[in-house]
Design an enzyme around this catalytic site. Structure first.
Site, PDB file in Angstrom:
ATOM      1  N   ASP A  15       0.821  -1.201   0.000  1.00 24.60           N
ATOM      2  CA  ASP A  15       0.000   0.000   0.000  1.00 24.60           C
ATOM      3  C   ASP A  15       0.864   1.264   0.000  1.00 24.60           C
ATOM      4  O   ASP A  15       1.937   1.301   0.617  1.00 24.60           O
ATOM      5  CB  ASP A  15      -0.907  -0.001   1.238  1.00 24.60           C
ATOM      6  CG  ASP A  15      -2.041   0.992   1.140  1.00 24.60           C
ATOM      7  OD1 ASP A  15      -2.340   1.448   0.015  1.00 24.60           O
ATOM      8  OD2 ASP A  15      -2.622   1.336   2.179  1.00 24.60           O
ATOM      9  N   GLY A  18       0.641   5.150  -4.836  1.00 21.83           N
ATOM     10  CA  GLY A  18       0.115   6.401  -5.380  1.00 21.83           C
ATOM     11  C   GLY A  18       0.410   7.589  -4.492  1.00 21.83           C
ATOM     12  O   GLY A  18       0.788   8.667  -4.970  1.00 21.83           O
ATOM     13  N   ARG A  19       0.256   7.400  -3.179  1.00 21.89           N
ATOM     14  CA  ARG A  19       0.527   8.497  -2.246  1.00 21.89           C
ATOM     15  C   ARG A  19       2.012   8.852  -2.215  1.00 21.89           C
ATOM     16  O   ARG A  19       2.375  10.010  -2.017  1.00 21.89           O
ATOM     17  CB  ARG A  19       0.024   8.117  -0.855  1.00 21.89           C
ATOM     18  CG  ARG A  19      -1.493   8.251  -0.689  1.00 21.89           C
ATOM     19  CD  ARG A  19      -1.962   7.690   0.628  1.00 21.89           C
ATOM     20  NE  ARG A  19      -1.917   6.237   0.621  1.00 21.89           N
ATOM     21  CZ  ARG A  19      -1.796   5.500   1.722  1.00 21.89           C
ATOM     22  NH1 ARG A  19      -1.643   6.084   2.903  1.00 21.89           N
ATOM     23  NH2 ARG A  19      -1.803   4.187   1.647  1.00 21.89           N
ATOM     24  N   HIS A  32       3.780   3.497  -8.855  1.00 20.67           N
ATOM     25  CA  HIS A  32       3.640   2.077  -9.168  1.00 20.67           C
ATOM     26  C   HIS A  32       4.923   1.513  -9.777  1.00 20.67           C
ATOM     27  O   HIS A  32       5.299   0.370  -9.500  1.00 20.67           O
ATOM     28  CB  HIS A  32       2.460   1.866 -10.114  1.00 20.67           C
ATOM     29  CG  HIS A  32       1.133   2.240  -9.514  1.00 20.67           C
ATOM     30  ND1 HIS A  32       0.674   1.685  -8.335  1.00 20.67           N
ATOM     31  CD2 HIS A  32       0.175   3.105  -9.928  1.00 20.67           C
ATOM     32  CE1 HIS A  32      -0.518   2.195  -8.042  1.00 20.67           C
ATOM     33  NE2 HIS A  32      -0.837   3.058  -8.995  1.00 20.67           N
ATOM     34  N   TRP A  64     -10.749  -1.982  -9.414  1.00 18.49           N
ATOM     35  CA  TRP A  64     -11.370  -1.611 -10.689  1.00 18.49           C
ATOM     36  C   TRP A  64     -12.071  -0.258 -10.590  1.00 18.49           C
ATOM     37  O   TRP A  64     -12.375   0.369 -11.609  1.00 18.49           O
ATOM     38  CB  TRP A  64     -12.387  -2.677 -11.115  1.00 18.49           C
ATOM     39  CG  TRP A  64     -11.792  -3.970 -11.569  1.00 18.49           C
ATOM     40  CD1 TRP A  64     -11.730  -5.142 -10.863  1.00 18.49           C
ATOM     41  CD2 TRP A  64     -11.164  -4.238 -12.832  1.00 18.49           C
ATOM     42  NE1 TRP A  64     -11.113  -6.112 -11.606  1.00 18.49           N
ATOM     43  CE2 TRP A  64     -10.760  -5.592 -12.817  1.00 18.49           C
ATOM     44  CE3 TRP A  64     -10.918  -3.461 -13.969  1.00 18.49           C
ATOM     45  CZ2 TRP A  64     -10.112  -6.188 -13.899  1.00 18.49           C
ATOM     46  CZ3 TRP A  64     -10.283  -4.048 -15.043  1.00 18.49           C
ATOM     47  CH2 TRP A  64      -9.880  -5.393 -15.014  1.00 18.49           C
ATOM     48  N   ARG A  66     -10.773   2.410  -9.611  1.00 21.67           N
ATOM     49  CA  ARG A  66      -9.811   3.479  -9.848  1.00 21.67           C
ATOM     50  C   ARG A  66      -9.950   4.013 -11.275  1.00 21.67           C
ATOM     51  O   ARG A  66     -10.592   3.382 -12.126  1.00 21.67           O
ATOM     52  CB  ARG A  66      -8.389   2.966  -9.606  1.00 21.67           C
ATOM     53  CG  ARG A  66      -8.152   2.574  -8.154  1.00 21.67           C
ATOM     54  CD  ARG A  66      -6.703   2.242  -7.895  1.00 21.67           C
ATOM     55  NE  ARG A  66      -6.460   1.970  -6.477  1.00 21.67           N
ATOM     56  CZ  ARG A  66      -5.270   1.804  -5.943  1.00 21.67           C
ATOM     57  NH1 ARG A  66      -4.179   1.857  -6.712  1.00 21.67           N
ATOM     58  NH2 ARG A  66      -5.129   1.575  -4.646  1.00 21.67           N
ATOM     59  N   LEU A 126      11.588 -20.632  -3.445  1.00 17.07           N
ATOM     60  CA  LEU A 126      10.550 -19.757  -2.893  1.00 17.07           C
ATOM     61  C   LEU A 126       9.369 -19.790  -3.847  1.00 17.07           C
ATOM     62  O   LEU A 126       9.546 -19.807  -5.067  1.00 17.07           O
ATOM     63  CB  LEU A 126      11.075 -18.331  -2.730  1.00 17.07           C
ATOM     64  CG  LEU A 126      10.139 -17.290  -2.104  1.00 17.07           C
ATOM     65  CD1 LEU A 126      10.945 -16.261  -1.303  1.00 17.07           C
ATOM     66  CD2 LEU A 126       9.333 -16.541  -3.181  1.00 17.07           C
ATOM     67  N   ARG A 168       1.554  -4.884   6.205  1.00 12.52           N
ATOM     68  CA  ARG A 168       0.913  -3.853   5.387  1.00 12.52           C
ATOM     69  C   ARG A 168       1.698  -2.555   5.538  1.00 12.52           C
ATOM     70  O   ARG A 168       1.981  -2.113   6.650  1.00 12.52           O
ATOM     71  CB  ARG A 168      -0.542  -3.622   5.784  1.00 12.52           C
ATOM     72  CG  ARG A 168      -1.197  -2.532   4.922  1.00 12.52           C
ATOM     73  CD  ARG A 168      -2.683  -2.440   5.074  1.00 12.52           C
ATOM     74  NE  ARG A 168      -3.243  -1.526   4.080  1.00 12.52           N
ATOM     75  CZ  ARG A 168      -4.472  -1.588   3.609  1.00 12.52           C
ATOM     76  NH1 ARG A 168      -5.290  -2.529   4.022  1.00 12.52           N
ATOM     77  NH2 ARG A 168      -4.890  -0.722   2.707  1.00 12.52           N
ATOM     78  N   ARG A 174      -5.782  -2.298   8.167  1.00  9.42           N
ATOM     79  CA  ARG A 174      -6.898  -3.179   7.800  1.00  9.42           C
ATOM     80  C   ARG A 174      -6.414  -4.229   6.814  1.00  9.42           C
ATOM     81  O   ARG A 174      -5.367  -4.078   6.196  1.00  9.42           O
ATOM     82  CB  ARG A 174      -8.062  -2.377   7.214  1.00  9.42           C
ATOM     83  CG  ARG A 174      -7.692  -1.498   6.029  1.00  9.42           C
ATOM     84  CD  ARG A 174      -8.910  -0.751   5.489  1.00  9.42           C
ATOM     85  NE  ARG A 174      -8.555   0.130   4.402  1.00  9.42           N
ATOM     86  CZ  ARG A 174      -8.200   1.416   4.547  1.00  9.42           C
ATOM     87  NH1 ARG A 174      -8.167   1.946   5.762  1.00  9.42           N
ATOM     88  NH2 ARG A 174      -7.879   2.152   3.506  1.00  9.42           N
ATOM     89  N   LEU A 175      -7.222  -5.295   6.632  1.00  8.14           N
ATOM     90  CA  LEU A 175      -6.839  -6.417   5.773  1.00  8.14           C
ATOM     91  C   LEU A 175      -7.309  -6.259   4.333  1.00  8.14           C
ATOM     92  O   LEU A 175      -6.772  -6.896   3.429  1.00  8.14           O
ATOM     93  CB  LEU A 175      -7.380  -7.727   6.348  1.00  8.14           C
ATOM     94  CG  LEU A 175      -6.865  -8.109   7.736  1.00  8.14           C
ATOM     95  CD1 LEU A 175      -7.427  -9.455   8.158  1.00  8.14           C
ATOM     96  CD2 LEU A 175      -5.350  -8.146   7.752  1.00  8.14           C
ATOM     97  N   GLU A 187       0.438 -13.394  12.375  1.00  7.47           N
ATOM     98  CA  GLU A 187       0.921 -12.231  13.096  1.00  7.47           C
ATOM     99  C   GLU A 187       0.782 -11.035  12.150  1.00  7.47           C
ATOM    100  O   GLU A 187       0.962 -11.163  10.931  1.00  7.47           O
ATOM    101  CB  GLU A 187       2.386 -12.416  13.494  1.00  7.47           C
ATOM    102  CG  GLU A 187       2.618 -13.581  14.436  1.00  7.47           C
ATOM    103  CD  GLU A 187       1.965 -13.368  15.802  1.00  7.47           C
ATOM    104  OE1 GLU A 187       2.006 -12.236  16.299  1.00  7.47           O
ATOM    105  OE2 GLU A 187       1.415 -14.346  16.346  1.00  7.47           O
TER     106      GLU A 187
END
Length: 235
Positions: A15, A18-19, A32, A64, A66, A126, A168, A174-175, A187
């Site tokens: 997250d 953009g900010r 991005h 979507w 956005r 991985l 996050r 939030r999830l 966790e």
């Protein structure tokens, strides 16, 4: 990175791209691009640290909403990034899987995803999963429907391995409809740093904090001394 207990399955909500750009007076798409570079560094660092599974939240089904131009750029970025990174994934034994809906993605991207998954399928170092057009609620509904169709038997593996640590970035707590089933005992770690600025030092700090946590899964560890010292009526 010093030897430490690291999560087997790390999930990241990437997250703040953009900010990150907006605060620097740049177009959102530049955030991005920078975020894609950070994602490469994160995956490489996790592979070196011994993490077995990494799941990145790249595009939710709600994204979507956005602007059309931003969505189109993201899909172009996915396509170009996948093309450039395929050789690196193969070289380092990293398996790639894309989770989420594919029926709404550009046809060329869907073909490219299938080819990349096939070519990296033998990777064992991985397992990298990237969530595109993903909704955890939709994934659970699909899994339950498959159970019903199979008369109660679960066919295949519709859900992912349990998440050990969910990270996050971006300052939110939030999830956002991401791996809700798989995160039942995960966790949680939340960082105020925007994803493009996430560093390997940040990851090491999160891993160190994770290593200090006592994961009891609802149980409790009672020592022999504590049992001896307990009052008779409490035994």
């Amino acid at each position: 990175m010093p030897a430490a207990r690291v999560p087997s399955h790390l999930a990241i909500i990437m997250d703040g791209n953009g900010r990150w750009a907006t605060r620097r007076g740049r177009a959102r798409w530049m955030g991005h691009v920078r975020g894609a570079h950070t994602a490469r560094e994160v995956v490489a660092h996790c592979a070196r640290a011994g993490v077995s599974h990494v799941t990145l939240y790249a595009f939710s089904s709600d994204n979507w909403k956005r602007p059309r131009e931003e969505v189109g750029f993201l899909f172009d970025l996915f396509t170009s990034h996948l093309d450039r990174q395929l050789a690196t994934l193969l070289e380092h034994g990293i398996r790639l899987s894309i989770i989420g809906r594919r029926d709404r993605l550009p046809a060329a991207l869907v073909e490219q995803i299938a080819a990349a998954e096939q070519r990296t399928a033998a990777g064992t170092r991985l397992h990298l999963r990237v969530a595109i057009d993903y909704s955890s609620k939709d994934a659970m509904r699909e899994a339950f429907a498959r159970v019903d169709a199979a008369n109660g038997d679960l066919p295949g593996e519709p859900l992912l391995p349990d998440v050990d640590l969910l990270l996050r970035t971006g300052g939110e707590r939030r999830l956002s409809d991401f791996l809700l089933w798989e995160c039942a005992y995960a966790e949680l770690a939340f960082l105020d740093v925007h994803f493009p600025d996430l560093s390997t030092a940040d990851l090491d700090a999160v891993f160190a904090d994770y290593a200090r946590r006592d994961r009891r899964y609802g149980g409790v560890q009672v020592t022999a001394d504590a049992e001896v010292a307990a009052p008779v009526g409490a035994r």
